[in-house]
Design a protein around this motif. Structure first.
Motif, PDB file in Angstrom:
ATOM      1  N   TYR B 143       5.230   3.017  -9.170  1.00 18.12           N
ATOM      2  CA  TYR B 143       4.671   3.826  -8.114  1.00 18.12           C
ATOM      3  C   TYR B 143       4.945   3.609  -6.617  1.00 18.12           C
ATOM      4  O   TYR B 143       5.118   4.360  -5.827  1.00 18.12           O
ATOM      5  CB  TYR B 143       2.965   3.884  -8.281  1.00 18.12           C
ATOM      6  CG  TYR B 143       2.447   5.188  -8.331  1.00 18.12           C
ATOM      7  CD1 TYR B 143       1.248   5.317  -7.947  1.00 18.12           C
ATOM      8  CD2 TYR B 143       3.031   6.305  -9.048  1.00 18.12           C
ATOM      9  CE1 TYR B 143       0.566   6.466  -7.840  1.00 18.12           C
ATOM     10  CE2 TYR B 143       2.451   7.635  -8.933  1.00 18.12           C
ATOM     11  CZ  TYR B 143       1.034   7.695  -8.382  1.00 18.12           C
ATOM     12  OH  TYR B 143       0.675   8.591  -8.457  1.00 18.12           O
ATOM     13  N   CYS B 144       5.002   2.252  -6.283  1.00 19.53           N
ATOM     14  CA  CYS B 144       5.103   1.613  -5.091  1.00 19.53           C
ATOM     15  C   CYS B 144       6.731   1.283  -4.923  1.00 19.53           C
ATOM     16  O   CYS B 144       7.266   0.832  -6.067  1.00 19.53           O
ATOM     17  CB  CYS B 144       4.252   0.542  -4.812  1.00 19.53           C
ATOM     18  SG  CYS B 144       2.383   0.651  -5.271  1.00 19.53           S
ATOM     19  N   SER B 154       0.006   6.473   2.777  1.00 19.63           N
ATOM     20  CA  SER B 154      -0.333   7.189   1.502  1.00 19.63           C
ATOM     21  C   SER B 154      -1.021   5.906   0.751  1.00 19.63           C
ATOM     22  O   SER B 154      -1.984   6.164  -0.100  1.00 19.63           O
ATOM     23  CB  SER B 154       0.660   7.943   0.790  1.00 19.63           C
ATOM     24  OG  SER B 154       1.972   7.010   0.860  1.00 19.63           O
ATOM     25  N   ILE B 155      -0.498   4.483   0.780  1.00 15.51           N
ATOM     26  CA  ILE B 155      -1.035   3.607  -0.065  1.00 15.51           C
ATOM     27  C   ILE B 155      -2.749   3.669   0.497  1.00 15.51           C
ATOM     28  O   ILE B 155      -3.526   3.542  -0.584  1.00 15.51           O
ATOM     29  CB  ILE B 155      -0.318   2.185   0.306  1.00 15.51           C
ATOM     30  CG1 ILE B 155       1.081   2.473  -0.063  1.00 15.51           C
ATOM     31  CG2 ILE B 155      -1.080   1.105  -0.332  1.00 15.51           C
ATOM     32  CD1 ILE B 155       1.251   2.170  -1.562  1.00 15.51           C
ATOM     33  N   ASP B 157      -4.584   5.924   1.374  1.00 14.08           N
ATOM     34  CA  ASP B 157      -5.361   6.932   0.890  1.00 14.08           C
ATOM     35  C   ASP B 157      -5.607   6.720  -0.379  1.00 14.08           C
ATOM     36  O   ASP B 157      -6.693   6.742  -0.749  1.00 14.08           O
ATOM     37  CB  ASP B 157      -4.469   8.137   1.093  1.00 14.08           C
ATOM     38  CG  ASP B 157      -4.247   8.802   2.552  1.00 14.08           C
ATOM     39  OD1 ASP B 157      -3.505   9.671   2.725  1.00 14.08           O
ATOM     40  OD2 ASP B 157      -5.146   8.262   3.442  1.00 14.08           O
ATOM     41  N   TYR B 158      -4.566   6.199  -1.187  1.00 12.50           N
ATOM     42  CA  TYR B 158      -4.785   5.947  -2.523  1.00 12.50           C
ATOM     43  C   TYR B 158      -5.955   4.864  -2.801  1.00 12.50           C
ATOM     44  O   TYR B 158      -6.868   4.998  -3.620  1.00 12.50           O
ATOM     45  CB  TYR B 158      -3.543   5.476  -3.210  1.00 12.50           C
ATOM     46  CG  TYR B 158      -2.546   6.590  -3.460  1.00 12.50           C
ATOM     47  CD1 TYR B 158      -1.215   6.458  -3.245  1.00 12.50           C
ATOM     48  CD2 TYR B 158      -3.042   8.041  -3.712  1.00 12.50           C
ATOM     49  CE1 TYR B 158      -0.206   7.353  -3.513  1.00 12.50           C
ATOM     50  CE2 TYR B 158      -2.080   9.175  -3.884  1.00 12.50           C
ATOM     51  CZ  TYR B 158      -0.797   8.679  -3.662  1.00 12.50           C
ATOM     52  OH  TYR B 158       0.394   9.630  -3.894  1.00 12.50           O
ATOM     53  N   SER B 161      -9.294   6.774  -1.942  1.00 11.75           N
ATOM     54  CA  SER B 161      -9.812   7.642  -2.811  1.00 11.75           C
ATOM     55  C   SER B 161      -9.969   7.126  -4.321  1.00 11.75           C
ATOM     56  O   SER B 161     -10.879   7.374  -4.907  1.00 11.75           O
ATOM     57  CB  SER B 161      -8.608   8.700  -2.983  1.00 11.75           C
ATOM     58  OG  SER B 161      -7.624   8.486  -3.758  1.00 11.75           O
ATOM     59  N   GLY B 162      -9.335   6.154  -4.521  1.00  9.69           N
ATOM     60  CA  GLY B 162      -9.606   5.388  -5.802  1.00  9.69           C
ATOM     61  C   GLY B 162     -11.076   4.716  -5.720  1.00  9.69           C
ATOM     62  O   GLY B 162     -11.827   4.704  -6.736  1.00  9.69           O
ATOM     63  N   SER B 165     -13.660   7.451  -5.547  1.00 10.85           N
ATOM     64  CA  SER B 165     -13.714   8.307  -7.034  1.00 10.85           C
ATOM     65  C   SER B 165     -14.624   7.675  -7.828  1.00 10.85           C
ATOM     66  O   SER B 165     -15.544   8.396  -8.841  1.00 10.85           O
ATOM     67  CB  SER B 165     -12.498   8.837  -7.555  1.00 10.85           C
ATOM     68  OG  SER B 165     -11.758   9.142  -6.503  1.00 10.85           O
ATOM     69  N   LYS B 177     -13.725  10.949   0.946  1.00  5.42           N
ATOM     70  CA  LYS B 177     -12.175  10.674   0.954  1.00  5.42           C
ATOM     71  C   LYS B 177     -11.595  11.037   2.311  1.00  5.42           C
ATOM     72  O   LYS B 177     -11.015  10.500   3.071  1.00  5.42           O
ATOM     73  CB  LYS B 177     -11.461  11.064  -0.359  1.00  5.42           C
ATOM     74  CG  LYS B 177     -10.195  10.506  -0.030  1.00  5.42           C
ATOM     75  CD  LYS B 177      -9.394  11.229  -1.254  1.00  5.42           C
ATOM     76  CE  LYS B 177      -7.892  11.582  -0.487  1.00  5.42           C
ATOM     77  NZ  LYS B 177      -7.266  12.516  -1.329  1.00  5.42           N
ATOM     78  N   CYS B 181     -10.526   8.949   5.460  1.00  7.16           N
ATOM     79  CA  CYS B 181      -9.265   8.783   6.146  1.00  7.16           C
ATOM     80  C   CYS B 181      -9.060   9.114   7.382  1.00  7.16           C
ATOM     81  O   CYS B 181      -8.215   8.609   8.362  1.00  7.16           O
ATOM     82  CB  CYS B 181      -8.337   9.544   5.206  1.00  7.16           C
ATOM     83  SG  CYS B 181      -8.335   8.751   3.640  1.00  7.16           S
ATOM     84  N   SER B 389     -10.602  -1.387   0.825  1.00  9.88           N
ATOM     85  CA  SER B 389      -9.266  -1.188   1.457  1.00  9.88           C
ATOM     86  C   SER B 389      -8.826  -2.579   2.354  1.00  9.88           C
ATOM     87  O   SER B 389      -7.570  -2.899   2.110  1.00  9.88           O
ATOM     88  CB  SER B 389      -9.579  -0.108   2.384  1.00  9.88           C
ATOM     89  OG  SER B 389     -10.157   0.798   2.180  1.00  9.88           O
TER      90      SER B 389
END
Lengths: 566, 402
Positions: B143-144, B154-155, B157-158, B161-162, B165, B177, B181, B389
């Motif tokens: 994935y990375c 985007s990392i 963000d993931y 959001s992970g 959630s 989320k 951001c 994060s």
């Protein structure tokens, strides 16, 4: 002191919504709120059986403040409701009934809670888009060029509070008074940023409601020993005014609870009195006609000022300081020890006596167009004092609703017509797009349709709760408005729909509200000449809708409750 | 003092973990729900965050408390995976208990259990790491990639959001989320990611505001610093503004055991001291006064006369933040002067607040929720997501040598 006792284990409830006790409590609260909804809503009386205050009301604010709930889920809903009504002053019962019905229907239809939450979120977003859009059939723009919509809004708010015990003529009069007070509070000709003025409300018993009125300016209690002759001697305005924010009582209590050491030969109180008299001399020299103080004025100073034909008003109180300052332009003087600066003086255009029933009040008229007015509410006798206070609160809330309308100049159709139209629109919109939406949300087609049906029936349940006399509720299949059967004849429908916008026609097909019917798209009425008679606040109802869905989602999401009973 | 002796068998272990498992099981995964705690004081807490849920439980059995300590230690080092920990642990113990039947014995004997424990430890020490690194990680790493700069946005963000959630309901996760951001990107501008995240993380208390009674969708990011107090005295001000930060009242502060002495000329002397101080302020050309305590009436009157805006009862943490961020000229300890870009009045859901524009990129996160319990959860999750994060980004940055 702490009591040493064994700690009790916490009470745990797994899957609270499957628990029948909790479901019964939810149903009970919903019944309480539904039966109190609307102009024909039943009043609720709350008291405990050991004496104490008895409350008779049908408003959600008063009801929920007094109802103590042991169930944490219901307490959550009640708190959210109270926060909403503090902010928006309206649509509290609508929000409560909708939240609770959504929860009940989700259980009734056997939906998975995560599915239901996703679908409800999607549907409420669609409702938001529809209500904020241009071709919304339930929205009425509020024209500020004529007062009709404003009076209708105020009227709807007052009629929805049956505890005020006002008949139709009195209701009409109070609604126009509220609109009048609201219009007075809008500043005109103001430079810079405009901000609202205020309406001060005074209650007087002993007069019938018809004697209520709105006066521009501020009405104060007449100071003792002030005679009409004194005012005549003052002549015509404008009069110079000074306002004091500190206590002029001449005692040194502001120092606090400390030991005092006084040098020999000094008398602090006498020195203070000398200083107060010096202030009095300066005020008289500057030709001030009205001397007002927030707190108490020393009697010697009062006597001195009266001798020099200055009207003294003491004990104004903190609440009236701001309106007074606004009306006169005076700045409150906070120090006793220096000269009153020239900029602190204000002007008042006129002083006169006003008779309000048995009470005489002193009216201050502003020289500039300050947006302050006073509403005097009268009611019959002392036992109705409680209702009078409810009236006064209702009037303040109605004015708040009108102010919110300035920000969003729309109103929603009342009388249940918005709910029926919204329900019809949502069902129609989602029928055709159901497969794609269901796939996008990751749920099955039939689950999606059931959730939409649950949402629709919850909205219609709110509209149904408006009727308490056993009449049948109908919905017409063209415009989607709500109709009620006439009380006198059991077969005919009342002349106009719930909000008063549509008149009954012979070819208007109708069906009962709580039956499944063919979905249709409600026809948008353009350029209608008639005005609806019942209106609801747009911002309040929109927020109520959103918060209701959010609270329902929150409650549905709770899968475990732990109550610590220590 | 009587000591209770209890023989601990495998059965007891499983039954102690049973309640923990039943609580945690309900809030695992995207379809999971939340747990609602209430106390008799009326305090409510809604959460699906494993560590929070378990720490709030009142656990009596020593073994349960030991498990909770392990969970907390695990959470401290990784920031995640507490629910999975409990579920895996109970599943493992139950499997061991059930496997007695496979060996055709009634239950495990103590020496056999000890032997099993040693073998499990050996497995985890020697073989488990290899299995995960060689069999599981390749699926995740694809994935990375090596070009971490491009994927930097985007990392994060993931990561956010992970984190969210797993800890809030589906309805709020989307909104939170998005808003977190946005908060991060607006606060970032020219700094690099690590600096921004650590800045937000360390000052989160000051950089967020709570509003109850509005739906979560009304949350927003506002430029500058928001103080949840209305201006006591307000004037329109433009351009760079000199602001004075005060930590004590101008009036005479009287403590206990003080004797007030009335001397001659006491009337004029009382006023002149305050007047001198205020005149000095005018000399400094200060336009705004920010005070952490309530000031006496004469100061308000002075402010009105001289067109100075006054904000009282400001949180001292916020004042400290303002002072530190601005490199102020210090006058004398309880007074500092800071420069502000602008001052505004703000309406947040019916509450009147003050908005201070500062010469740095800081923004304030306004979090709304219909009920106070939900608001606490939202704030906690937001704070935690910044922490998570931070931890996640640090390890990611180390790994890819950013």
């Amino acid at each position: 002191m702490s009591r040493i006792s064994k700690k009790k284990p916490a009470l745990c409830t797994d899957e609270p919504l499957s628990n029948s006790t909790i479901c019964q409590k939810i149903t009970l609260l919903r019944n309480i709120l539904s039966t109190a909804y609307g102009p024909t809503g039943r009043l609720k009386q709350i008291h405990n059986n050991v004496g104490g205050h008895v409350l008779t009301t049908s408003t959600s604010t008063a009801l929920l403040k007094r109802l103590e709930m042991s169930e944490p889920l219901l307490k959550l809903i009640s708190t959210a409701l109270q926060h909403h009504t503090t902010r928006y002053s309206d649509s509290g019962l609508f929000m409560g009934i909708f939240t609770l019905t959504l929860i009940e229907n989700t259980k009734k239809y056997g939906l998975r809670t995560s599915t239901a939450i996703k679908v409800y979120k999607h549907l409420v977003e669609q409702c938001n888009v529809y209500l904020k859009g241009d071709s919304c059939g339930c929205k009425v723009p509020v024209e500020f060029s004529s007062c009709d919509s404003l009076v209708a809004l105020a009227h709807s708010m007052i009629t929805s509070k049956p505890a005020c015990m006002l008949d139709s003529r009195e209701t009409q009069q109070i609604s126009s008074l509220i609109t009048q007070a609201f219009l007075y509070s809008i500043p005109c000709n103001s430079s810079g940023t405009a901000c609202f003025g205020r309406t001060v409300t005074i209650g007087i018993e002993g007069q019938s409601v018809n004697h209520s009125s709105v006066f521009p300016g501020l009405l104060l209690d007449v100071p003792e020993m002030l005679l009409p002759g004194d005012l005549e001697r003052l002549g015509d305005g404008p009069f110079k005014v000074v306002l004091f924010g500190v206590s002029l009582s001449g005692d040194i209590s502001e120092v606090g609870d400390v030991a005092l050491e006084v040098h020999r030969g000094l008398n602090p109180e006498r020195d203070l009195l000398q200083q107060l008299l010096k202030i009095g001399e300066q005020v008289v020299k500057d030709k001030v006609s009205l001397f007002a103080c927030q707190k108490v004025v020393h009697p010697v100073l009062q006597h001195y000022l009266r001798e020099h034909e200055v009207v003294v008003i003491e004990r104004l109180g903190l609440a009236l300081m701001e309106p007074f300052a606004k009306i006169t332009g005076a700045r409150a003087v906070a120090s006793l020890f220096s000269l009153v600066p020239m900029e602190a003086y204000g002007l008042v255009a006129g002083l006169c006596f006003q008779d309000c029933g048995s009470k005489k009040l002193l009216q201050l008229l502003s020289s500039k167009h300050a947006a302050i007015s006073t509403m005097v509410l009268c009611h019959r006798n002392e036992t109705m004092l409680e209702e009078l206070k409810v009236c006064a609160m209702t009037c303040q809330r109605a004015e708040h609703v009108l102010r919110l309308t300035l920000r969003e100049p729309y109103a929603l159709l009342g009388g249940g017509c918005t709910e029926t139209q919204l329900a019809t629109h949502i069902t129609h919109m989602n029928q055709s797009t159901a497969p794609t939406t269901a796939a996008a949300l990751g749920i099955s087609h039939s689950e999606f349709l059931m959730a939409v049906e649950s949402f629709r029936s919850s909205l219609l349940a709110v509209a149904l709760s408006l009727e308490h006399d056993g009449q049948d509720c109908l919905i017409d299949l063209t415009y989607g408005h709500r109709w009620v059967m006439d009380i006198s004849s059991q077969t005919e429908v009342k002349h106009t729909c719930g909000c008063g916008l549509l008149e009954d026609r012979s070819n208007l097909e109708k069906t009962h509200l709580n039956t499944a019917c063919q979905t249709f798209s409600p026809v948008f009425l353009e350029n209608n000449d008639t005005q609806p008679k019942v209106l609801d606040s747009f911002s309040a109802k929109l927020n109520a809708l959103n918060v209701a869905v959010e609270m329902a989602s929150l409650v549905l999401d709770v899968k475990y409750i732990i109550k610590d009973v220590n | 003092m009587q000591q209770q002796l209890e023989c601990v068998s495998l059965q007891v272990c499983v039954s102690v973990l049973g309640p923990l498992e039943s609580v945690v099981r309900r809030c695992l995964g995207p379809e999971g729900g939340s747990v609602l705690f209430t106390r008799d004081t009326g305090e409510t807490l809604i959460s699906r965050h494993g560590q929070r849920v378990l720490s709030t439980l009142h656990l009596e059995h020593p073994m349960a408390r030991m498990v909770l300590d392990c969970v907390c230690a695990h959470a401290k080092s990784t920031g995640d995976g507490t629910k999975s920990f409990i579920l895996l642990l109970s599943a493992l113990l139950r499997a061991i208990q059930d496997s007695a039947h496979m060996r055709r014995k009634a239950s495990w004997s103590n020496p056999a259990l000890q032997n099993l424990a040693n073998r499990l430890m050996a497995l985890s020490r020697n073989e488990l790491d290899d299995i995960i690194i060689h069999q599981v990680t390749p699926y995740a790493s694809s994935y990375c990639s090596h070009h971490s700069d491009k994927l930097e946005h985007s990392i994060l963000d993931y990561l956010i959001s992970g984190y969210i959630s797993g800890r809030t309901g589906a309805g709020q996760a989307e909104i939170l989320k998005h808003i977190l951001c946005e908060f991060y990107y607006k606060s970032k501008r020219d700094q690099n990611t690590t600096e921004t995240i650590s800045f937000i993380h360390s000052h989160f208390n000051v950089l967020h505001t709570r509003v109850a009674g509005l739906p979560v969708g009304c949350s927003e990011v506002i430029e500058g610093l928001v103080v949840t107090r209305d201006w006591s005295v307000w004037t329109e001000l433009r351009g760079p503004i000199k602001a004075l930060v005060l930590y004590e009242s101008f009036g005479s502060s009287l403590g206990d055991n003080i004797t007030v002495c009335f001397q001659q000329d006491w009337l004029s002397r009382t006023e002149s001291i305050t007047k001198q101080k205020l005149a000095y302020l005018l000399e400094l050309q200060v336009n705004v006064v920010l005070s952490s305590v309530k000031q006496p009436e004469c100061v308000l009157q002075w402010a009105r006369m001289n067109h100075v805006a006054l904000l009282e009862c400001v949180d001292s943490d916020q004042l400290d933040f303002l002072c530190n961020i601005n490199f102020p000229e210090t006058l004398s300890h309880p007074q500092h002067i800071v420069m502000l870009k602008y001052c505004k009045r703000l309406q947040l859901g019916g509450l009147r607040c003050a908005q201070l524009g500062i010469y740095s990129n800081a923004h304030t996160l306004v979090l709304c929720a219909p009920a106070p319990g939900l608001l606490d959860q939202t704030v906690c999750v937001s704070r935690g997501s910044m922490e998570g994060s931070y931890a996640g980004w640090r390890s990611f940055a180390c790994r890819w040598c950013v």
